[in-house]
Design a protein around this motif. Structure first.
Motif, PDB file in Angstrom:
ATOM      1  N   LYS A   1       0.838  -1.202   0.000  1.00 36.43           N
ATOM      2  CA  LYS A   1       0.000   0.000   0.000  1.00 36.43           C
ATOM      3  C   LYS A   1       0.876   1.256   0.000  1.00 36.43           C
ATOM      4  O   LYS A   1       1.785   1.374   0.804  1.00 36.43           O
ATOM      5  CB  LYS A   1      -0.890  -0.012   1.251  1.00 36.43           C
ATOM      6  N   ARG A   2       0.591   2.157  -0.918  1.00 31.04           N
ATOM      7  CA  ARG A   2       1.361   3.398  -1.024  1.00 31.04           C
ATOM      8  C   ARG A   2       0.402   4.589  -1.178  1.00 31.04           C
ATOM      9  O   ARG A   2      -0.789   4.399  -1.347  1.00 31.04           O
ATOM     10  CB  ARG A   2       2.291   3.327  -2.238  1.00 31.04           C
ATOM     11  N   THR A   3       0.951   5.779  -1.119  1.00 30.54           N
ATOM     12  CA  THR A   3       0.127   6.977  -1.307  1.00 30.54           C
ATOM     13  C   THR A   3       0.672   7.756  -2.497  1.00 30.54           C
ATOM     14  O   THR A   3       1.882   7.959  -2.606  1.00 30.54           O
ATOM     15  CB  THR A   3       0.169   7.851  -0.032  1.00 30.54           C
ATOM     16  N   ASN A   4      -0.200   8.137  -3.421  1.00 27.13           N
ATOM     17  CA  ASN A   4       0.294   8.844  -4.610  1.00 27.13           C
ATOM     18  C   ASN A   4       0.525  10.320  -4.298  1.00 27.13           C
ATOM     19  O   ASN A   4       0.163  10.799  -3.216  1.00 27.13           O
ATOM     20  CB  ASN A   4      -0.647   8.602  -5.810  1.00 27.13           C
ATOM     21  N   PRO A   5       1.170  11.053  -5.204  1.00 20.32           N
ATOM     22  CA  PRO A   5       1.508  12.462  -4.934  1.00 20.32           C
ATOM     23  C   PRO A   5       0.278  13.326  -4.631  1.00 20.32           C
ATOM     24  O   PRO A   5       0.399  14.385  -4.023  1.00 20.32           O
ATOM     25  CB  PRO A   5       2.180  12.917  -6.244  1.00 20.32           C
ATOM     26  N   MET A   6      -0.915  12.855  -5.054  1.00 23.10           N
ATOM     27  CA  MET A   6      -2.149  13.594  -4.768  1.00 23.10           C
ATOM     28  C   MET A   6      -2.772  13.173  -3.435  1.00 23.10           C
ATOM     29  O   MET A   6      -3.887  13.570  -3.105  1.00 23.10           O
ATOM     30  CB  MET A   6      -3.145  13.404  -5.899  1.00 23.10           C
ATOM     31  N   GLY A   7      -2.096  12.293  -2.689  1.00 19.10           N
ATOM     32  CA  GLY A   7      -2.577  11.899  -1.376  1.00 19.10           C
ATOM     33  C   GLY A   7      -3.561  10.746  -1.373  1.00 19.10           C
ATOM     34  O   GLY A   7      -4.166  10.434  -0.341  1.00 19.10           O
ATOM     35  N   ARG A   8      -3.709  10.092  -2.501  1.00 21.98           N
ATOM     36  CA  ARG A   8      -4.668   8.990  -2.596  1.00 21.98           C
ATOM     37  C   ARG A   8      -3.933   7.658  -2.455  1.00 21.98           C
ATOM     38  O   ARG A   8      -2.880   7.448  -3.060  1.00 21.98           O
ATOM     39  CB  ARG A   8      -5.358   9.073  -3.972  1.00 21.98           C
ATOM     40  N   ASP A   9      -4.506   6.743  -1.639  1.00 23.91           N
ATOM     41  CA  ASP A   9      -3.882   5.427  -1.450  1.00 23.91           C
ATOM     42  C   ASP A   9      -4.048   4.549  -2.688  1.00 23.91           C
ATOM     43  O   ASP A   9      -5.079   4.590  -3.347  1.00 23.91           O
ATOM     44  CB  ASP A   9      -4.529   4.701  -0.265  1.00 23.91           C
ATOM     45  N   TYR A  10      -3.034   3.759  -2.954  1.00 26.82           N
ATOM     46  CA  TYR A  10      -3.151   2.747  -4.009  1.00 26.82           C
ATOM     47  C   TYR A  10      -2.360   1.519  -3.608  1.00 26.82           C
ATOM     48  O   TYR A  10      -1.637   1.524  -2.600  1.00 26.82           O
ATOM     49  CB  TYR A  10      -2.699   3.298  -5.362  1.00 26.82           C
ATOM     50  N   TYR A  11      -2.527   0.450  -4.367  1.00 29.13           N
ATOM     51  CA  TYR A  11      -1.895  -0.829  -4.036  1.00 29.13           C
ATOM     52  C   TYR A  11      -1.124  -1.400  -5.219  1.00 29.13           C
ATOM     53  O   TYR A  11      -1.524  -1.231  -6.374  1.00 29.13           O
ATOM     54  CB  TYR A  11      -2.967  -1.864  -3.663  1.00 29.13           C
ATOM     55  N   TRP A  12      -0.050  -2.105  -4.890  1.00 30.59           N
ATOM     56  CA  TRP A  12       0.591  -3.013  -5.846  1.00 30.59           C
ATOM     57  C   TRP A  12       0.312  -4.434  -5.362  1.00 30.59           C
ATOM     58  O   TRP A  12       0.463  -4.738  -4.181  1.00 30.59           O
ATOM     59  CB  TRP A  12       2.111  -2.815  -5.888  1.00 30.59           C
ATOM     60  N   LEU A  13      -0.092  -5.282  -6.286  1.00 28.35           N
ATOM     61  CA  LEU A  13      -0.295  -6.696  -5.950  1.00 28.35           C
ATOM     62  C   LEU A  13       1.045  -7.423  -5.957  1.00 28.35           C
ATOM     63  O   LEU A  13       1.745  -7.452  -6.967  1.00 28.35           O
ATOM     64  CB  LEU A  13      -1.238  -7.330  -6.981  1.00 28.35           C
ATOM     65  N   THR A  14       1.429  -7.976  -4.813  1.00 30.57           N
ATOM     66  CA  THR A  14       2.613  -8.837  -4.756  1.00 30.57           C
ATOM     67  C   THR A  14       2.200 -10.089  -3.988  1.00 30.57           C
ATOM     68  O   THR A  14       1.057 -10.204  -3.554  1.00 30.57           O
ATOM     69  CB  THR A  14       3.792  -8.160  -4.026  1.00 30.57           C
ATOM     70  N   GLY A  15       3.102 -10.995  -3.802  1.00 30.49           N
ATOM     71  CA  GLY A  15       2.720 -12.177  -3.054  1.00 30.49           C
ATOM     72  C   GLY A  15       3.817 -13.221  -3.011  1.00 30.49           C
ATOM     73  O   GLY A  15       4.864 -13.075  -3.645  1.00 30.49           O
ATOM     74  N   LYS A  16       3.552 -14.254  -2.227  1.00 32.42           N
ATOM     75  CA  LYS A  16       4.473 -15.383  -2.097  1.00 32.42           C
ATOM     76  C   LYS A  16       3.776 -16.625  -2.599  1.00 32.42           C
ATOM     77  O   LYS A  16       2.610 -16.866  -2.275  1.00 32.42           O
ATOM     78  CB  LYS A  16       4.824 -15.601  -0.610  1.00 32.42           C
ATOM     79  N   PHE A  17       4.470 -17.457  -3.345  1.00 33.60           N
ATOM     80  CA  PHE A  17       3.916 -18.706  -3.833  1.00 33.60           C
ATOM     81  C   PHE A  17       4.070 -19.765  -2.750  1.00 33.60           C
ATOM     82  O   PHE A  17       5.170 -19.985  -2.246  1.00 33.60           O
ATOM     83  CB  PHE A  17       4.661 -19.121  -5.104  1.00 33.60           C
ATOM     84  N   VAL A  18       2.968 -20.389  -2.367  1.00 27.43           N
ATOM     85  CA  VAL A  18       2.992 -21.367  -1.282  1.00 27.43           C
ATOM     86  C   VAL A  18       2.525 -22.721  -1.801  1.00 27.43           C
ATOM     87  O   VAL A  18       1.404 -22.862  -2.306  1.00 27.43           O
ATOM     88  CB  VAL A  18       2.065 -20.920  -0.127  1.00 27.43           C
ATOM     89  N   ASN A  19       3.376 -23.715  -1.710  1.00 25.97           N
ATOM     90  CA  ASN A  19       3.030 -25.066  -2.156  1.00 25.97           C
ATOM     91  C   ASN A  19       2.949 -26.011  -0.961  1.00 25.97           C
ATOM     92  O   ASN A  19       3.956 -26.377  -0.377  1.00 25.97           O
ATOM     93  CB  ASN A  19       4.075 -25.578  -3.152  1.00 25.97           C
TER      94      ASN A  19
END
Lengths: 257, 257
Positions: free
Chosen positions: B198-216
């Motif tokens: 979760k990050r905040t853009n220069p205009m102050g709005r929150d946004y997300y990058w999808l990341t993750g771990k592969f679990v087997n």
């Protein structure tokens, strides 16, 4: 804290589509409802996810119902991932997707954003159902869908679903009194015969529109297509283990040294 | 007219990606090659198709090889539909997709543009294979993939594939001498544990990058994950009949009146 089931609602036609508004309405009669759905139409997105772009989620109010609602800039599968990981306090007891404006029977399941949301929930271990009405119109009449949707959702909450299985429910576009009931089916072996409509743009460059005819050569009476043509609501259990287990033995006879 | 097989090549990383250039190279040694591939990267597009927008196809030349090449503005599944219906004079004998830059093993098959192209070809009745290398780098070394790809493609041309089945082939990122061979597998029951950044853009709005771990959590020694971890090329037969046939009997005991 409520003892009512927590129900996540999503779709692929966008959060303001009449289909999802009907689904929210039915789910409110069963449990506590949280909506996380795309902010714009995402039809035919298949199981696309957003990995090279940012995702926005915004709490919004669309009507005066008791549900909480969030609109999301991503695909249906993104909505489910964000709901489970960022929006909800706990794992929902049920995820429902739809009501899709148009069929997701037979091979359409594979192109369907509605069903990709349900499958994503299934992958996350949440009992999930995708609902679709065989009417592409934005102003389709969803009233007759309500009792069937309620029955199926309540059964899923009561019985659960086998591990790795979600339900693909399609509803015929018929008056309530003409619907004969609910049938458990297999996916018909049908497909689209594409027809590309070739045109020339004002700059003289050729382009295409994808169109096509749906062709069902599967005459089985245990398919979703048969059920829908004969006035039934079709329910196909769908899995995300795509392994063609029956083919493994044959392939093991090949010379792959 | 050539007696050599007609081979359609596509991918999801875009027509200039090193992976597809390697695949074209191998296929030229087997048959007559036509390439119809996306003009830009389409990773994680799942089985998306383009229904609300126009499609462009352009004949291009990228190198001095004997293949014909067309770049397409659509998704991998669009490329196959356009190739079969508008570009090719006859149904190809084989469709190959890839080599994907990165794994499509286990549950990744469901998000994969590479595999959606292969599945689309399968739906059209064309024997089809998706190839992926377990290396996300654009400049990955694909040399050691060539002999395995050739062997598998030649076996498919010789034996055909069961109706409704395509192959999902993943290659480990190992030196040639460290690869132990080819294994027919089932899809491992593994999934992604998402982590949203979760990050905040220069205009102050929150946004997300999808990341993750592969679990087997699947300890079976008959899975694609096991094969890849143990130095084998994995081959999973994959189907587009998503029906969970084993669940039908159970669902028929429910009270759906």
């Amino acid at each position: 804290m409520s003892n009512r089931p927590l129900i996540l609602v999503t779709n692929d036609d966008g959060i303001t589509a009449p289909g999802i508004r009907t689904l929210i309405d039915v789910m409110r009669s069963i449990g506590d409802v949280v909506v996380v759905a795309p902010d714009s139409p995402q039809s035919a997105m298949g199981h696309a996810i957003t990995i090279n772009s940012t995702l926005y989620v915004e709490k919004i109010t669309i009507d005066d119902g008791s549900q909480s609602e969030y609109s999301c800039s991503g695909t249906p599968a993104d909505c489910v991932k964000l709901a489970v990981n960022e929006v909800l306090d706990r794992k929902p007891d049920l995820c429902v997707s739809g009501i899709n404006h148009g069929s997701n029977s037979s091979i359409n399941v594979i192109y369907s954003g509605t069903m990709s949301a349900a499958l994503e929930a299934g992958i996350e271990g949440i009992p999930a159902i995708g609902f679709s009405l065989l009417d592409y119109n934005w102003n389709a009449n969803f009233e007759h869908c309500k009792s069937y949707i309620k029955t199926i959702a309540e059964n899923v909450l009561e019985h659960g679903l086998p591990n790795g299985v979600v339900l693909n429910v399609n509803l015929p576009n018929l008056a309530q009194q003409d619907i004969k009931g609910i049938k458990i089916c297999r996916q018909a072996k049908a497909n689209w015969k594409e027809e590309f409509d070739k045109r020339t743009n004002p700059m003289g460059r050729d382009y295409y529109w994808l169109t096509g005819k749906f062709v069902n050569l599967d005459h089985g009476e245990d398919t979703d297509e048969w059920a829908l043509e004969n006035g039934y609501v079709s329910v196909v259990p769908v899995q995300f283990d795509l392994t063609a287990h029956h083919a493994i033995q044959d392939l093991n006879t090949w010379d792959l040294k």
